[in-house]
Design an enzyme around this catalytic site. Sequence first.
Site, PDB file in Angstrom:
ATOM      1  N   GLU A  92     -10.191  13.498  14.864  1.00  0.00           N
ATOM      2  CA  GLU A  92      -9.639  13.838  13.550  1.00  0.00           C
ATOM      3  C   GLU A  92     -10.432  15.020  12.994  1.00  0.00           C
ATOM      4  O   GLU A  92     -11.205  15.657  13.710  1.00  0.00           O
ATOM      5  CB  GLU A  92      -9.698  12.643  12.581  1.00  0.00           C
ATOM      6  N   ASP A  96      -6.142   4.662   9.898  1.00  0.00           N
ATOM      7  CA  ASP A  96      -7.553   4.787   9.510  1.00  0.00           C
ATOM      8  C   ASP A  96      -8.046   3.545   8.775  1.00  0.00           C
ATOM      9  O   ASP A  96      -9.242   3.287   8.708  1.00  0.00           O
ATOM     10  CB  ASP A  96      -7.744   5.986   8.568  1.00  0.00           C
ATOM     11  N   HIS A 116       0.800  -1.221   0.000  1.00  0.00           N
ATOM     12  CA  HIS A 116       0.000   0.000   0.000  1.00  0.00           C
ATOM     13  C   HIS A 116       0.833   1.271   0.000  1.00  0.00           C
ATOM     14  O   HIS A 116       0.353   2.345   0.338  1.00  0.00           O
ATOM     15  CB  HIS A 116      -1.020  -0.031   1.137  1.00  0.00           C
TER      16      HIS A 116
HETATM   17  C1  FAD Z   1      -6.270   3.410   2.156  1.00  0.00           C
HETATM   18  C2  FAD Z   1      -5.053   3.714   2.975  1.00  0.00           C
HETATM   19  C3  FAD Z   1      -5.186   4.333   4.195  1.00  0.00           C
HETATM   20  C4  FAD Z   1      -4.077   4.624   4.981  1.00  0.00           C
HETATM   21  N1  FAD Z   1      -4.263   5.222   6.193  1.00  0.00           N
HETATM   22  C5  FAD Z   1      -3.190   5.479   6.966  1.00  0.00           C
HETATM   23  C6  FAD Z   1      -3.360   6.079   8.238  1.00  0.00           C
HETATM   24  O1  FAD Z   1      -4.468   6.373   8.654  1.00  0.00           O
HETATM   25  N2  FAD Z   1      -2.257   6.311   8.990  1.00  0.00           N
HETATM   26  C7  FAD Z   1      -1.000   5.953   8.567  1.00  0.00           C
HETATM   27  O2  FAD Z   1      -0.058   6.143   9.322  1.00  0.00           O
HETATM   28  N3  FAD Z   1      -0.814   5.408   7.361  1.00  0.00           N
HETATM   29  C8  FAD Z   1      -1.879   5.170   6.553  1.00  0.00           C
HETATM   30  N4  FAD Z   1      -1.682   4.620   5.318  1.00  0.00           N
HETATM   31  C9  FAD Z   1      -0.311   4.450   4.833  1.00  0.00           C
HETATM   32  C10 FAD Z   1       0.328   3.138   5.232  1.00  0.00           C
HETATM   33  O3  FAD Z   1       0.772   3.211   6.569  1.00  0.00           O
HETATM   34  C11 FAD Z   1       1.497   2.875   4.312  1.00  0.00           C
HETATM   35  O4  FAD Z   1       0.964   2.632   3.030  1.00  0.00           O
HETATM   36  C12 FAD Z   1       2.417   1.761   4.718  1.00  0.00           C
HETATM   37  O5  FAD Z   1       3.320   1.614   3.661  1.00  0.00           O
HETATM   38  C13 FAD Z   1       1.755   0.442   5.098  1.00  0.00           C
HETATM   39  O6  FAD Z   1       1.398  -0.324   4.027  1.00  0.00           O
HETATM   40  P1  FAD Z   1       1.863  -1.840   3.776  1.00  0.00           P
HETATM   41  O7  FAD Z   1       1.728  -2.683   4.991  1.00  0.00           O
HETATM   42  O8  FAD Z   1       1.143  -2.254   2.564  1.00  0.00           O
HETATM   43  O9  FAD Z   1       3.428  -1.710   3.529  1.00  0.00           O
HETATM   44  P2  FAD Z   1       4.203  -1.683   2.132  1.00  0.00           P
HETATM   45  O10 FAD Z   1       3.699  -0.582   1.321  1.00  0.00           O
HETATM   46  O11 FAD Z   1       4.199  -3.030   1.524  1.00  0.00           O
HETATM   47  O12 FAD Z   1       5.681  -1.337   2.658  1.00  0.00           O
HETATM   48  C14 FAD Z   1       6.015  -0.039   3.108  1.00  0.00           C
HETATM   49  C15 FAD Z   1       7.535   0.073   3.298  1.00  0.00           C
HETATM   50  O13 FAD Z   1       7.931  -0.682   4.428  1.00  0.00           O
HETATM   51  C16 FAD Z   1       8.762  -1.760   4.028  1.00  0.00           C
HETATM   52  N5  FAD Z   1       8.279  -2.914   4.748  1.00  0.00           N
HETATM   53  C17 FAD Z   1       7.128  -3.600   4.583  1.00  0.00           C
HETATM   54  N6  FAD Z   1       7.032  -4.584   5.476  1.00  0.00           N
HETATM   55  C18 FAD Z   1       8.145  -4.520   6.241  1.00  0.00           C
HETATM   56  C19 FAD Z   1       8.631  -5.265   7.331  1.00  0.00           C
HETATM   57  N7  FAD Z   1       7.959  -6.292   7.836  1.00  0.00           N
HETATM   58  N8  FAD Z   1       9.823  -4.917   7.857  1.00  0.00           N
HETATM   59  C20 FAD Z   1      10.547  -3.873   7.371  1.00  0.00           C
HETATM   60  N9  FAD Z   1      10.128  -3.135   6.335  1.00  0.00           N
HETATM   61  C21 FAD Z   1       8.944  -3.451   5.785  1.00  0.00           C
HETATM   62  C22 FAD Z   1       8.633  -1.891   2.532  1.00  0.00           C
HETATM   63  O14 FAD Z   1       9.804  -2.387   1.918  1.00  0.00           O
HETATM   64  C23 FAD Z   1       8.354  -0.468   2.119  1.00  0.00           C
HETATM   65  O15 FAD Z   1       9.542   0.251   2.012  1.00  0.00           O
HETATM   66  C24 FAD Z   1      -2.782   4.315   4.507  1.00  0.00           C
HETATM   67  C25 FAD Z   1      -2.626   3.709   3.267  1.00  0.00           C
HETATM   68  C26 FAD Z   1      -3.743   3.412   2.504  1.00  0.00           C
HETATM   69  C27 FAD Z   1      -3.549   2.767   1.177  1.00  0.00           C
END
Ligand code: FAD
Length: 526
Positions: free
Chosen positions: A273, A162, A101
Site C-alpha cells: 500500500e 484494512d 460502516h
Molecule cells: C474504518 C474503516 C475501514 C475500511 N477499510 C476498508 C478497506 O480497507 N477496504 C475496503 O474495501 N473497504 C473498507 N471499508 C469500507 C467497507 O467495506 C464498507 O463500509 C462496507 O459497507 C462494509 O461495512 P459493513 O459490513 O458495516 O456494511 P454496511 O455498511 O452495514 O452495509 C453496506 C451495504 O451493503 C448492504 N449489505 C450489508 N450486508 C449485506 C448482506 N449480507 N447482503 C447484501 N447486502 C448487504 C447494506 O444494505 C448496504 O447497502 C472501511 C470502512 C471503515 C469504516
Amino acid sequence: MYTHNLPFLKLFMLLSLSGFAMHISNPDPIVPASLQSLNLNGHFQFQNLTDFSQDFGNRFSYQPSSVMFPASISDISATIKHVYELGAQSGLTVAARGHGHSLQGQAQAPGGIVIRMESLRGTETRLHAGESPYVDVSGGELWINVLKETLKHGLAPKSWTDYLHLTVGGTLSNAGVSGQAFRHGPQISNVHELVIVTGTGDTVKCSAKENSDLFYGALGGLGQFGIITRARIALEPAPKMVKWIRVLYSDFTTFTEDQEMLISMEKTFDYIEGFVIINRTGLVNNWRSSFKPQDPVLASQFNSEGRKLFCLEMTKNYNPEDAETIELEVMELLSRLRYVSSTLFQSEVTYMEFLDRVHVSEVKLRSQGLWEVPHPWLNLLIPRSKIHEFAKEVFGKILTDTRNGPILLYPVNRSMWDNRTSVVIPEEEVFYLVAFLSSAPSPSSSLAKNENLEIALKKNKEILEFCHSANIGMKQYLPHHSTQEEWRAHFGDKWETFCRRKQAYDPLAMLAPGQRIFHKAPLPLL
Ligand SMILES: Cc1cc2nc3c(=O)[nH]c(=O)nc-3n(C[C@H](O)[C@H](O)[C@H](O)COP(=O)(O)OP(=O)(O)OC[C@H]3O[C@@H](n4cnc5c(N)ncnc54)[C@H](O)[C@@H]3O)c2cc1C
Ligand SMILES: *[C@@H]1O[C@H](CO)[C@@H](O)[C@H](O)[C@H]1NC(C)=O
Ligand SMILES: *[C@@H]1O[C@H](CO)[C@@H](O)[C@H](O)[C@H]1NC(C)=O
Ligand SMILES: *[C@@H]1O[C@H](CO)[C@@H](O)[C@H](O)[C@H]1NC(C)=O
Ligand SMILES: *[C@@H]1O[C@H](CO)[C@@H](O)[C@H](O)[C@H]1NC(C)=O
C-alpha cells in the site's frame, strides 16, 4: 430486456419524472401488523431504533420503522416474501445492515425494515481443510471473527480490508480492497459460493457454475439483488509473523514507479500500500495503524512540515523457522527501491496484530471521543495513465495538508478483477485506489455548524469536479451518487446488466434503498 416489462418500465418512468434520487424518504410506508404475526425464530423490534438510523459516516440518518433480528435464513426469507407479497403499494423497503460502516446511509431503510445481519452470526462456521481450503460463514459475520476461527486451523482468508470489524456481506457487496488485492484480487475474487435471499424471498445457492448471473451480480452489487446470508471464502495457510516496513519518498513519480514495479513482480511483498503526507508532523505513525518502528527516535525526526512525502508500506509474511531466508529476500527487494535513504522503518508483529491494526487505533480514538464523528470519506479508482495529472492537481493545489486523516494511494492490477461482477473499475490494466479518509470532529459547540465537515466536503467536491473536467476516467469506490443519470454514468456499459438483474432479483426495488439507485414507490393508478 427490461424495457419489455411493463411494470418495470413504469417504475423507471416514475423515477425519471420525479427526479427520485434527491428525496430518500418514502411516502409514509406503514408497517403492517401482519409482520408481527410471522412465525420467526428471531424477532422484530419497533422501538429504540436510533442505533439503526446511523452509520460510520455520521452524516445521514433515517429512522426505520422496525428492525428484524434474524435467528435463521428462513427468518429473512419469510420477512422479504411477506413484504414482496404486500406489493409495490406498501412502499416498504428492506435494508441488510452489516456493521453499519457505510458512509452515506447505504445500510439504512427510511421508514422500512432493517435486518440486523450480525444476529445471524451464530450460524455455524464450517471449515474445509485440504488442498483448496475454504470456510463457510454467515453473511453477518465480522471478518475479525472469520480470522480468529480459521487461524485455529492454521488457515486464513487471502484478501482483506484494512479494517476487520466489517461484515462479510457488507464488504462483498462492495469489493473488499486492501494491500493484498494486487496479487489475490479483491475479496469478491476470493469467494466460491453464496447463499442469497432475493427480493422475492427466494433462497438461492449460487456460484460460478450454478445461478452464476445472481452470483456475479451480488458481488459488488451494492445489496441490490438479494441478501447474502452465507459465503464460502477461499483460504490459504496462515503465516505466523509479518515483517512490516515503511519507507519514504519525496518524489511522486519514483514512489509510484516503485509501487508498480513491486506489484508486477513474481516474487514480491505480500501486501503493498502507500499513503500521502502533506505538511504534517509525526508522519510515520498515523491514526490508522499501530505501526511501531524499531527505531522510534529516527522515525520521530521525520516530518513533512511544509512539504509532501509519500510513504510506501509493505509486508512480508513468514514463519519463525524461515526468518533468515526471508530477511535475505526482503533485503534483496528493498535494494531495488529508490526511497530516501535512512527512511527505512521496520517492525515485526504477529499476523493477527498486523491484520487487526486499525482496530488498535479505533480503541484509542474512541477513548478520545474521536471515532463517532462525521467521516466525509471519498474513495476513488484512478487509471494509471492519469495518476500523475491527478496527483499534481489534488496534492499540489486542492489539498494543503493531511491533518484530517490519511490519504491512501496504491496500484492494483485489473487482471485479478472479474468483469462479470457488478463492481465498476477503470478501463486500464493498472489503476490506483486513492482513499481520502477524513475525520471531521465538530470544532466547538455541537450547535455551531461543523466547519471541519464543510471544508472537507468542499475539497471532495473540488476533487470530483477536477476528475470530471480533466476526463480522468475515475470511478468511485463505495460509490455515492444522487441522480440516476450519475448512476448510469458510473455503471457505463454495465448499467443495462445492472438494471436487468434488478428486475430479475428485486422486481419491486425494495432492497438496500439507502444506495439510492432505484426507488420503490407505490405506482400511481394509471
Ligand atoms: C474504518 C474503516 C475501514 C475500511 N477499510 C476498508 C478497506 O480497507 N477496504 C475496503 O474495501 N473497504 C473498507 N471499508 C469500507 C467497507 O467495506 C464498507 O463500509 C462496507 O459497507 C462494509 O461495512 P459493513 O459490513 O458495516 O456494511 P454496511 O455498511 O452495514 O452495509 C453496506 C451495504 O451493503 C448492504 N449489505 C450489508 N450486508 C449485506 C448482506 N449480507 N447482503 C447484501 N447486502 C448487504 C447494506 O444494505 C448496504 O447497502 C472501511 C470502512 C471503515 C469504516
Ligand atoms: C436501546 O438500545 C440500546 C442498545 O441498542 C440499549 O443499550 C438500551 O438499553 C435500549 N434502551 C431501551 C429503553 O430499551
Ligand atoms: C497485470 O497482470 C497480468 C496477468 O498476471 C500480467 O500479465 C501483467 O503484466 C500485469 N501488468 C502489470 C503492469 O503489472
Ligand atoms: C504547514 O502547517 C503549519 C501548521 O501546522 C502552517 O503553519 C504552515 O503554514 C503550513 N505550511 C504550508 C506550506 O502549508
Ligand atoms: C470480460 O473479459 C473477457 C476477457 O478478458 C472479455 O472477453 C469479455 O468481453 C469481457 N466481458 C465484459 C462484459 O466486459
